[in-house]
Design a protein around this motif. Structure first.
Motif: not given
Length: 170
Positions: A44-45, A47-52, A55, A70
């Protein structure tokens, strides 16, 4: 003086990083081996890091509404383990800073208490000597004894003046 503190701080940071690096590596290895750890702690962290990150890069390049795919599970697990390792290093360093700050505060509090005690003792001595002078004046005692007490009182006042102003009361 302030300039000399920065190389020491940098050296301490590097030392803390070197000490905590083996701990971070062990945590990363455990994260890569354990399926539970990988699924619920690392992915989860990551994927969040990759998304931010993606983006932000897309917005900088001018692509506003682009969907971000993802990471695959292996890449996300590696990224999550790296993030966890870096977080461990950061937490160890932050903990050291907090402990050092706390230690400094305890030392400062002790120093203030000692100064306050010394100040109170000197004030008590001045009060005692003032009462003794008044008692001698009331008795009409010999001038030599009175002069001696005045001299002692001036010495105590000089000590008070040498210490500076009264320490702040808590």
């Amino acid at each position: 003086m302030v300039v000399g503190a920065f190389p020491m701080a940098k050296l301490m940071y590097l030392g803390i990083r070197q000490v905590s690096k083996p701990l971070a590596n062990r945590i990363k290895d455990a994260a890569r081996r354990s399926e539970f750890f990988k699924t619920y702690i690392c992915l989860p962290p990551a994927q969040l890091y990759h998304w931010v990150e993606m983006r932000t890069k897309m917005r900088i390049m001018g692509f506003r509404g682009t969907a971000i795919k993802p990471l695959n599970e292996e890449a996300a697990a590696d990224l999550g383990a790296e993030l966890l390792g870096e977080a461990t290093i950061f937490l160890v360093g932050g903990g050291c800073l907090v402990l050092e700050y706390w230690r400094h505060q305890v030392q400062q509090r002790k120093k203030d208490e000692e100064q306050r005690a010394a100040w109170d003792a000197l004030q008590d001595e001045v009060g005692r000597l003032a009462l003794a002078v008044e008692a001698l004046q009331a008795q009409g005692s010999p001038q030599a004894a009175l002069d001696e007490l005045r001299r002692q009182m001036q010495e105590v006042r000089a000590q008070l003046g040498a210490q500076g102003t009264c320490p702040r009361r808590a």
